[in-house]
Design a protein around this motif. Structure first.
Motif: not given
Lengths: 375, 357
Positions: A206-221
């Protein structure tokens, strides 16, 4: 032909180039094509609604042409060439307000076509090996692309200069090795800026463009095979993913845990879509079946054999079980029938409803027998 | 000691039972094998003479007897009796049939899980246009149009031992134009492009476990599909009794049995495309792929017409059984390949009467 087209609530594109419509309520499937010249060049890769009130369908075929199918007339009304066959297959297709057409090909060229011009109006390059392009359901100008070694990019078509958001690769793993990218499918999460993607390395991000973080905010497998398709249920908070082995699961978007698996698939999933209002998810793929599962209890609701490998899937917005006709045309038809009946049933107003039902059922059974004969 | 004790017990039991005689009858008949026991109780005197054949109280079962030898004895008797009844019934029926002669009712067909098979909606209708088109343009169409000739590469898992090596050699004598290569530790994904450049149409990999072949990957080249089979009950030529002389190099005929569903058709075509299209009838050799309950039995025979009516066959070997595990689109790629069909145990075989091929 017209009537059949209006009945269908699920549309599928097959590898043999046939557009298939399925009426779930009547348990019938129809082929829409002229069977005289079937060919593999016509293989349908993407399907999309041409307008918000769902009266026309757009089909992207392998040879680079986009066909328009009118539900009211039940025939193909228009064919236009959008790009060359060298660009690769279509990976995304959409309609923009004002009758413009949005296409994306494997080479990574996203183009906007106006109806009157043969050359694209806007063209932007999303990098090579694009696996999927999707349009935001809220803002049609907002587009996401992603592919193999080509991370998620969000674009604003009004500003084609550069992407609005580019995802950063995952952190190197514990051996300091680079982790490969492979976005296979993505979807915009409604009521937020977030975008969920599934990858060929069985991850869900899950990516969140509204935050400065460009890596996924959630990782799942999920599982151990490449995930090929994903869909967001209307209820929110979850995502349905499917992989190449035909394993389909509902993942929770809060922690990324599996909520439950949808069983019954035999082959790889090619497309998934959730119904706009009902808790239903439809899946199709290489095993040539359309399956509709309930998301509440995860049971198989419908299963239809469609004879060809299926590439893409499109649900209409109206309730799946509704046997009635499409938008606009539907009520008129029903009214006509009632007019005829009025004279006969005038004295029996109280049971009018039941009588109407029976009337509706009769032609259905007739059709069924007809179909059997055909088979 | 036991033997002396038991009859005493029995007698005492028998005494008790006398009073309950009518109940016993009912109990016996409830057990389902009533007739004979009932007869004996009617002739009450006989029971006194032979206490062992005495009837039991209604809830009696052989397993309640604590003494093992005794229990065994009783059980054997019980079984014998049941068998006798069965035979009698059968003889009776046979007599009736003979007496009726031509008017006898037709014999009942035994129920098997095959003839009780659950209808499969993918069963191929030969007149179906769409399926015909799909099959006409699939990966095997080049072979069926006579454009390519099969050329098969047979290899094994790394370091084959024992039976597997012989199995490969014998497979190569069955399939014309087959070449056996030593694997040399090469990766399949690297072999495939080389095979394509050398015009091979099939790659066949035999996997082994404990020196016995147990898996088969059959990959159609140049663009798939790939099928993965479980291999079992392999019998090589040496192990087959009454086998004929070694096969000749003539192209064999191919028989494909019972591949009815859409998946079955694909698998059938996969096997058919292994062999050249024009069999040489001089060789009188037949390769058979017989599908029964999703198991594919392979046999290799030589036939001879003895006269107008009689045909003799002679098995040439090898024989083995295959079971489909998965069918993958494209050439071998078990990690990123897309699967057209995967066997999901406990999900697909929950119904024993449902078959996939």
């Amino acid at each position: 032909m017209e009537e059949r087209a209006r009945l269908c609530s699920v549309w599928l594109g097959s590898e043999t180039g046939i557009l298939k419509g399925v009426s779930v309520a009547r348990k019938q499937a129809f082929n829409f094509c002229n069977s005289s010249h079937l060919s593999r060049d016509q293989e349908v890769r993407v399907l999309a609604w041409a307008d918000p009130d769902e009266s026309e369908l757009l089909l992207g075929s392998v040879d680079g042409s986009v066909k328009t199918f009118s539900l009211e007339k039940g025939v193909f009304t228009d064919t236009r060439r959008c790009g060359d066959a060298q660009d690769g297959c279509f990976t995304g297709l959409g309609a923009l307000p004002g009758g413009a057409l949005l296409t994306c090909v494997e080479r990574g060229v996203v183009r906007v076509w106006r109806e009157d011009k043969s050359e694209p109006v806007t063209e932007l390059n999303a990098g090579a090996n694009v696996c999927r392009m999707r349009q935001s359901p809220v803002n049609a100008q907002r587009v996401a692309t992603g592919g193999k070694e080509n991370g998620l990019k969000l674009w604003d078509l009004e500003r084609p200069g550069g992407p609005v958001f580019t995802a950063k690769n995952l952190r190197d793993d514990w051996l300091d090795l680079r982790r490969p990218h492979w976005v296979r499918d993505m979807a915009f999460i409604p009521d937020s800026d977030k975008v969920v993607t599934c990858t060929g390395h069985h991850q869900v991000h899950v990516f969140d463009p509204s935050t400065p973080q460009r890596r996924p905010v959630l990782e799942a497998e999920f599982g151990e095979y490449p995930l090929t398709a994903l869909a967001l249920p209307a209820a929110g908070g979850a995502v349905v993913v499917g992989n190449t082995h035909g394993q389909v699961a509902v993942l929770d978007l809060r922690k990324g845990l599996v909520r439950g698996a949808l069983k019954g698939l035999a082959g790889g999933v090619r497309a998934l879509q959730c119904h706009a209002s009902a808790p239903l998810v439809a899946s199709c793929g290489l095993d040539r079946f359309l399956r509709v599962h309930s998301l509440d209890d995860r049971t198989l609701q419908h299963k239809v054999y469609l004879k060809s490998r299926l590439n893409c899937l499109l649900l209409s917005r109206r309730p799946l079980e509704e046997a009635g006709a499409g938008p606009g045309a539907g009520p008129g038809e029903v009214k006509e029938e009632q007019d005829e009946d009025d004279e006969v049933w005038a004295a029996m107003e109280q049971v009018e409803e039941e009588a109407g039902k029976r009337k509706a059922e009769e032609p259905e059974t007739q059709k069924k027998t007809k179909k059997k004969k055909k088979k | 000691m036991e033997f002396t004790e038991v009859p005493v017990n029995q007698q005492s039991k028998a005494k008790k039972k006398k009073n309950k005689a009518p109940k016993m009858k009912r109990g016996a008949s409830q057990e389902g094998d009533g007739e004979k026991v009932g007869l004996e109780t009617e002739g009450g005197d006989a029971k006194k003479m032979k206490p062992e054949t005495a009837t039991f109280p209604p809830t009696f079962s052989v397993s309640e007897i604590k003494n093992k030898q005794r229990r065994h004895l009783m059980f054997m008797k019980f079984k014998q009796e049941r068998r006798k009844q069965k035979m009698q019934l059968r003889k009776k029926r046979q007599k009736e049939r003979e007496a009726l002669g031509d008017k006898a009712p037709p014999k009942e067909v035994p129920k098997t899980i095959e003839n009780q098979r659950v209808y499969d909606e993918t069963t191929v209708d030969p007149e179906d246009e769409e399926v015909a088109f799909d099959e006409g343009t699939d990966e095997f169409s080049a072979y069926f149009q006579g454009l390519t000739n099969p050329k098969v590469l047979i290899t094994t898992s790394d370091r084959p031992r024992g039976k597997t090596v012989k199995f490969c050699e014998q497979l190569a004598t069955v399939i014309p134009n087959a070449h056996v290569y030593y694997r040399r530790g090469l990766a399949l994904k690297r072999i495939i492009p080389q095979c394509i450049s050398r015009n091979f149409t099939y790659l066949m990999v035999v996997n082994e476990d404990r020196h016995v072949p147990n898996g088969l990957v059959l990959c159609h080249l140049p663009d798939g599909p790939t099928a993965h089979f479980k291999v079992s009950s392999v019998r090589l030529r040496k192990e087959i009794k009454r086998r004929g002389k070694d096969p000749t190099e003539h192209y064999p005929e191919v028989i494909l049995n019972n591949f009815t569903t859409r998946l079955g058709h694909t698998i059938g075509r996969l096997f058919a495309a292994l062999f050249p299209q024009d069999p040489q009838f001089v060789g009188r050799q037949v390769a058979t792929f017989h599908n029964q309950r999703d198991f594919i039995f392979f046999r290799f025979h030589r036939y001879i017409f003895k006269n107008e009516k009689k045909v003799g066959i002679q098995e040439l070997g090898p024989r083995f059984t295959l079971k489909l595990r998965s069918l993958q689109k494209g050439t071998f790629d078990s990690k990123f390949g897309e699967y057209e069909w995967v066997l999901k145990r406990h999900e697909m075989d929950a119904c024993r009467r449902k078959f996939q091929l």
